[in-house]
Structure formats: C-alpha cells, structure tokens
Design a protein around this motif. Structure first.
Motif, short mmCIF file in Angstrom:
data_model
loop_
_atom_site.label_atom_id
_atom_site.label_comp_id
_atom_site.label_asym_id
_atom_site.label_seq_id
_atom_site.Cartn_x
_atom_site.Cartn_y
_atom_site.Cartn_z
N ARG A 180 3.98 11.70 0.92
CA ARG A 180 3.74 11.59 2.57
C ARG A 180 5.46 11.36 2.94
N THR A 192 -6.89 6.51 -2.99
CA THR A 192 -5.67 6.64 -2.31
C THR A 192 -5.39 7.92 -2.02
N TYR A 199 0.03 4.12 -5.42
CA TYR A 199 0.80 4.03 -4.28
C TYR A 199 2.30 4.85 -4.17
N VAL A 206 1.96 8.92 -4.01
CA VAL A 206 1.40 9.11 -2.70
C VAL A 206 2.39 8.81 -1.42
N ALA A 207 3.16 7.69 -1.63
CA ALA A 207 4.27 7.27 -0.69
C ALA A 207 5.40 8.30 -0.73
N LEU A 211 -4.24 14.24 0.11
CA LEU A 211 -3.22 14.98 -0.62
C LEU A 211 -3.93 15.29 -2.00
N ASP A 259 -7.83 9.38 0.60
CA ASP A 259 -7.63 8.85 1.89
C ASP A 259 -6.45 9.76 2.44
N ASN A 260 -5.67 9.83 1.95
CA ASN A 260 -4.27 10.50 2.47
C ASN A 260 -4.13 12.04 2.32
N ASN A 305 0.96 -1.14 -0.36
CA ASN A 305 0.13 0.01 0.07
C ASN A 305 0.88 0.96 0.00
N GLU A 306 0.30 2.41 0.20
CA GLU A 306 1.16 3.63 0.10
C GLU A 306 2.13 3.67 1.47
N HIS A 307 1.84 2.90 2.35
CA HIS A 307 2.78 2.95 3.38
C HIS A 307 4.03 1.93 3.43
#
Length: 231
Positions: free
Chosen positions: A39, A62, A32, A35-36, A68, A65-66, A2-4
């Motif tokens: 973040r 995605t 992902y 976004v990663a 962004l 949810d973040n 995932n993006e984490h």
C-alpha cells in the motif's frame, strides 16, 4: 493493529525491508506486513505464506479487501515451501516466533533459498541458536535492532549470505553488533536478565535441586558474561 497501523515491532521490521523488494513474509498471519508495504509503494510484489488454515484465510481476506490480489500471493504452505522459483524473491521476513522455530524453518527450507535474499528475522527469544545457524550457513549479520514494546524486548536481525563468517560464543549470545552499540534498551534488557539468572540460580540452590552439572555451568557462564558486559 491492521494493514494501516502496524505495531511498533512490525514497523521496525517494515523499515528494514529493502525498497523495491520482492518479499516473502513467512508466517504472515493476517498478511498485514506485506499489504502495508505494498500500500505504501515500498515493495514490488509479495508472497504471504501461512501453514495454518485460519490465518491463511485471514491473509486472503486482507489482500482481497485491499484489492492487491495481483501483487500479493497468499499460499498455504509449510515455511519456505511457500516460495516458488518464479517469485524472484529478494527479501524474506520471518517474525513473531521463537528463534529456534525460525532456525528450523530456515534449515528445513534451505532448498528454497537462492542465497541472494536479505533475511529480516524477528525472533521472540532464542536469538542465540538462530545466530548460530546464520554463522554455520555463511550469513553475515548486517544489522541488529532491539526494541521494548508491551513489557517485552524484541530483536530484529538482518542477514545476508556472505561466505564464511565467525562469531565468538559471546557474540552469538548477545549479538555482535548490539555488543558494540550498547544501546540503552540493550543495557536494560541484560540488567533485567542478569537479575533473572541470579534468581533462577538462588532458587535452584534453595531447592537443592539435582540439576545436571552442565546446566548449572551454563547458567554460571551466562552470569559471568552478562556481568562482564555490564561492568
């Protein structure tokens, strides 16, 4: 993934995106990678481009949810058509598809390239025709990485427009920088491919298959190159 927590493959792609870049991730799937990177504070803006509706909506989710939406723009577009002049893109990542597909995306989207972007490409096979396109279009290969994940070998190619560049047929086949570095993963990959080529040739001979002479010569040429490389 995932993006984490990115896959090892995407982590290596992420590591090769220049700090502070404005990234266009083409074929972004769930978004992902951009976004990663956002973040982690490693890029300043991103475009996530998707040609298919389902991954496009997944990427939108995605990003939303973040929180962004103001930094990462998701666009439904074919290839590099996701990039607009005002985006000021400085890096383009295209990952997880065949080298011929990546080549075709670059070729058909030439009008969207300023020539100042860094290309971070991760082909699943078909590296030779992709390197051929880079050479034909004046892109120098700055870095090559090879990693082994889930029984597969993945290559990452970094390139920038540099004017005329010339690579030999063998360099296009193996990768000019990988030929020099000869990492353990590189040697293991080509040992495995050599066994596969011998098996293919033996199978064709056993079947006495009427194969085009140029195809046969091509396989034999590859076997010669790999054997010489490993010698």
């Amino acid at each position: 993934m995932n993006e984490h927590t990115l896959s090892m493959r995407l982590e290596r792609v992420a590591a090769n995106v220049p700090a502070g870049a404005r990234l266009a991730d083409i074929g972004s799937d769930h978004g992902y990678l951009p976004v990663a990177l956002m973040r982690r504070g490693l890029i300043t803006a991103a475009v996530a481009g998707e040609v298919a509706s389902t991954p496009f909506h997944a990427a939108l989710r995605t990003v939303r949810d973040n929180g962004l939406e103001h930094q990462v723009t998701v666009r439904l577009a074919n290839g590099l058509a996701a990039i607009e002049p005002d985006d000021g893109i400085t890096a383009i990542s295209i990952c997880g598809m065949g080298g011929e597909t990546i080549r075709d995306i670059l070729e058909s989207g030439k009008a969207h390239l300023s020539g100042r972007e860094r290309l971070i490409l991760q082909p699943n096979g078909g590296e030779q025709p992709l390197r051929q396109w880079l050479m034909d279009n004046g892109y120098a290969i700055l870095k090559e990485e090879l990693l082994h994940e889930n029984r597969f070998y993945y290559e990452i190619i970094l390139a920038e427009r540099a004017g005329p560049v010339v690579y030999s047929a063998e360099q296009l086949y193996f990768g000019p920088l990988q030929m020099q570095a000869r990492s353990p993963a590189f040697i293991a990959k080509w040992q495995r491919l050599l066994r596969q080529k011998h098996k293919t040739l033996a199978g064709l001979e056993r079947a006495q298959q009427a194969l085009a002479q140029d195809k046969l010569e091509d396989i034999n040429q590859q076997i010669k190159w790999i054997t010489a490389l490993l010698a």
